[in-house]
Design a protein around this motif. Structure first.
Motif, short mmCIF file in Angstrom:
data_model
loop_
_atom_site.label_atom_id
_atom_site.label_comp_id
_atom_site.label_asym_id
_atom_site.label_seq_id
_atom_site.Cartn_x
_atom_site.Cartn_y
_atom_site.Cartn_z
N THR A 203 0.83 -1.20 0.00
CA THR A 203 0.00 0.00 0.00
C THR A 203 0.87 1.25 0.00
O THR A 203 0.62 2.20 -0.74
N VAL A 204 1.89 1.25 0.85
CA VAL A 204 2.82 2.37 0.98
C VAL A 204 4.22 1.88 0.62
O VAL A 204 4.61 0.78 1.02
N LEU A 205 4.95 2.70 -0.12
CA LEU A 205 6.27 2.28 -0.61
C LEU A 205 7.30 3.36 -0.35
O LEU A 205 7.03 4.56 -0.48
N TYR A 206 8.51 2.93 0.00
CA TYR A 206 9.69 3.78 0.01
C TYR A 206 10.73 3.12 -0.88
O TYR A 206 10.92 1.90 -0.83
N HIS A 213 19.86 10.91 6.55
CA HIS A 213 19.09 12.08 6.14
C HIS A 213 17.81 11.73 5.38
O HIS A 213 16.95 12.58 5.17
N LYS A 214 17.66 10.46 4.98
CA LYS A 214 16.45 10.04 4.29
C LYS A 214 15.25 9.92 5.24
O LYS A 214 14.11 9.85 4.80
N ASN A 215 15.52 9.84 6.53
CA ASN A 215 14.46 9.82 7.56
C ASN A 215 13.48 8.65 7.40
O ASN A 215 12.28 8.79 7.69
N VAL A 216 13.99 7.51 6.98
CA VAL A 216 13.12 6.34 6.84
C VAL A 216 12.61 5.89 8.20
O VAL A 216 11.50 5.34 8.31
N ASP A 217 13.38 6.15 9.25
CA ASP A 217 12.92 5.78 10.59
C ASP A 217 11.65 6.53 10.97
O ASP A 217 10.76 5.98 11.64
N LEU A 218 11.52 7.78 10.53
CA LEU A 218 10.30 8.55 10.79
C LEU A 218 9.12 7.93 10.05
O LEU A 218 8.01 7.83 10.60
N LEU A 219 9.35 7.52 8.81
CA LEU A 219 8.29 6.88 8.02
C LEU A 219 7.83 5.59 8.68
O LEU A 219 6.62 5.33 8.79
N VAL A 220 8.77 4.79 9.16
CA VAL A 220 8.43 3.51 9.78
C VAL A 220 7.56 3.73 11.03
O VAL A 220 6.54 3.06 11.22
N GLY A 236 6.34 -1.29 2.17
CA GLY A 236 7.51 -1.92 1.56
C GLY A 236 8.65 -0.92 1.50
O GLY A 236 8.45 0.23 1.11
N ILE A 237 9.85 -1.35 1.88
CA ILE A 237 11.03 -0.48 1.87
C ILE A 237 12.07 -1.08 0.94
O ILE A 237 12.61 -2.16 1.21
N ILE A 238 12.33 -0.40 -0.16
CA ILE A 238 13.31 -0.85 -1.15
C ILE A 238 14.58 -0.03 -0.98
O ILE A 238 14.53 1.20 -0.95
N GLY A 239 15.72 -0.71 -0.88
CA GLY A 239 16.98 0.01 -0.81
C GLY A 239 17.94 -0.59 0.19
O GLY A 239 17.60 -1.48 0.97
N ASP A 240 19.15 -0.08 0.17
CA ASP A 240 20.20 -0.53 1.07
C ASP A 240 21.02 0.68 1.47
O ASP A 240 20.89 1.76 0.89
N GLY A 241 21.87 0.51 2.47
CA GLY A 241 22.69 1.62 2.91
C GLY A 241 23.10 1.46 4.36
O GLY A 241 22.77 0.46 5.02
N LEU A 263 12.84 -4.99 1.51
CA LEU A 263 13.18 -5.79 0.33
C LEU A 263 14.64 -5.71 -0.05
O LEU A 263 15.10 -6.46 -0.91
N GLY A 264 15.39 -4.78 0.55
CA GLY A 264 16.78 -4.61 0.17
C GLY A 264 16.89 -3.95 -1.20
O GLY A 264 15.92 -3.40 -1.74
N PHE A 265 18.08 -4.00 -1.76
CA PHE A 265 18.33 -3.42 -3.08
C PHE A 265 17.81 -4.36 -4.16
O PHE A 265 18.12 -5.55 -4.16
N LEU A 266 17.01 -3.84 -5.08
CA LEU A 266 16.50 -4.64 -6.19
C LEU A 266 17.36 -4.40 -7.42
O LEU A 266 17.51 -3.27 -7.88
N GLU A 267 17.93 -5.45 -7.94
CA GLU A 267 18.86 -5.35 -9.07
C GLU A 267 18.19 -4.79 -10.33
O GLU A 267 18.77 -4.02 -11.07
N GLU A 268 16.94 -5.21 -10.55
CA GLU A 268 16.25 -4.82 -11.78
C GLU A 268 15.40 -3.57 -11.55
O GLU A 268 14.52 -3.55 -10.70
#
Length: 378
Positions: A203-206, A213-220, A236-241, A263-268
């Motif tokens: 429903t909601v995606l990042y 500085h992306k503030n994903v913790d605030l979104l969560v 769903g959270i896409i990405g790594d770092g 989901l981590g980093f998606l190659e495609e």
């Protein structure tokens, strides 16, 4: 025009925003009849110099690891620049224009050295201007990063910024505002609109780098609050770092942890687009965005976009009235999520706002800017 692009990373053999911009503009200019050469590390299989999608790829250095301890390697940048010099010295005069990828700065300085004798105009594209952020990124070496950024900004060249926010920040260390051309990053609107939505969407995606500085913790945290009354929503959270481990631990403490998937980093790239097409809401409360390409992609996918209103972010410039701009706080994000999940839409349709960022439009703007730089350089 005969244009030489300088970038240590070459798309699609490495995948990032700066190299993708060069690829998208370069292929379109090649179709329009211009001669395009890309000087980069030899990431591709095949000869050192080869034709690729109408362009010439020129491998001036072997592959090398780009990162050291989660940060771009300074030694890699210097190594590439040193190896670039003898090749570009031989060919710079053959080009009408050199376009150097800005980060990590040293290739720009090497390109400038070669264009001095060849009398060839040099363009750089500024995706971000870091200023004091160098202290956070490099710690005690922060002054070194600042110094290189300032020196590059003051080096005579034709600067392009991907947003007005980035252009305004650039004026603090270098050229005046009227010297800077603003040409945003782009998206392939047709590709996004034709992508089939993911069957296992959220429903909601990042989507983006998992950095502080992306503030994903605030979104969560905001999502967990909203999930108390919205029973069928998922995130769903896409990405790594560097923040991934901490975010995973945070998710485990949530009351509604079962509705959050990392989901981590998606190659495609198509997989990322498929999740955008499946989502109702795209949320990224980042406090620093030189442009924010995911906002444009999500709007083209017809998501309701939630972003942070922050002086160091170009989100408001990209989104306009086609999304919700909020304070980068849990309360601000949670309120916007509630509005979006209840079906409230922004005043401007996201898909309409996204059209202005189509790569065909961006390539036309770049072509005009390149022509003007050649005229000014005569």
């Amino acid at each position: 025009m005969d244009i030489g692009f300088v970038t240590n990373v070459v798309f699609p053999f490495t995948k990032g925003g700066a190299e993708k911009r060069i690829h998208e503009i370069g292929t379109r200019l090649a179709v329009a009849g211009h001669d395009i050469t890309i000087y980069g590390r030899h990431f591709w299989e095949g000869p050192q110099v080869m034709d690729y999608e109408g362009m010439t790829l020129y491998g001036v250095a072997p592959t090398q690891e780009l990162y050291a301890d989660e940060r771009r390697s300074i030694t890699e940048a210097i190594d590439f620049s040193v190896r670039l010099l003898p090749h570009l010295r031989q060919t710079a005069a053959e080009h009408d224009l050199i376009v150097a990828s800005l980060f990590p700065y040293f290739p720009v300085l090497a390109s400038k050295l070669t264009t001095l004798t060849a009398d060839t105009p040099l363009i750089t594209t500024w995706h971000e201007v870091w200023l004091d952020y160098w202290d956070d990124y490099l710690g005690r070496l922060g002054p070194f990063g600042k110094g290189i950024e300032q020196f590059t900004a003051k080096t005579p060249h034709h600067p392009i910024a991907v947003s007005s926010v980035t252009a305004d920040r650039l004026t603090k260390i270098g050229p005046s505002r009227d010297q800077i051309e603003v040409i945003p990053n782009g998206i392939d609107v047709d590709q996004i609109e034709s992508t089939r939505p993911a069957d296992d969407g959220f429903t909601v995606l990042y989507a983006g780098r998992l950095a502080e500085h992306k503030n994903v913790d605030l979104l969560v945290e905001a999502f967990d609050r909203v999930a108390q009354t919205a029973s069928n929503v998922s995130l769903g959270i896409i990405g790594d770092g560097p923040e991934r481990d901490r975010l995973e631990r945070q998710v485990q403490t949530l009351e509604h942890a079962d509705r959050v998937t990392m989901l981590g980093f998606l190659e495609e790239y198509e997989d990322v687009l498929a999740h955008m097409r499946a989502a109702d809401v795209f949320a990224s409360p980042s406090a620093r965005e030189g442009f924010g390409i995911t906002f444009a992609e999500a709007m083209a996918a017809d998501c309701t976009v939630i972003a942070a209103a922050h002086p160091e972010s170009a989100a408001s410039e990209v989104i306009g009235d086609a999304g919700f701009l909020v304070s980068p706080t849990v309360d601000g994000v949670a309120t916007a999520l509630e509005r979006a999940l209840e079906g409230e839409r922004p005043s401007t349709e996201p898909t309409i706002q996204a059209q202005q960022f189509d790569w065909d439009t961006i390539a036309d703007q770049a072509e005009q800017c390149y022509r003007q730089a050649i005229i000014d350089g005569r």
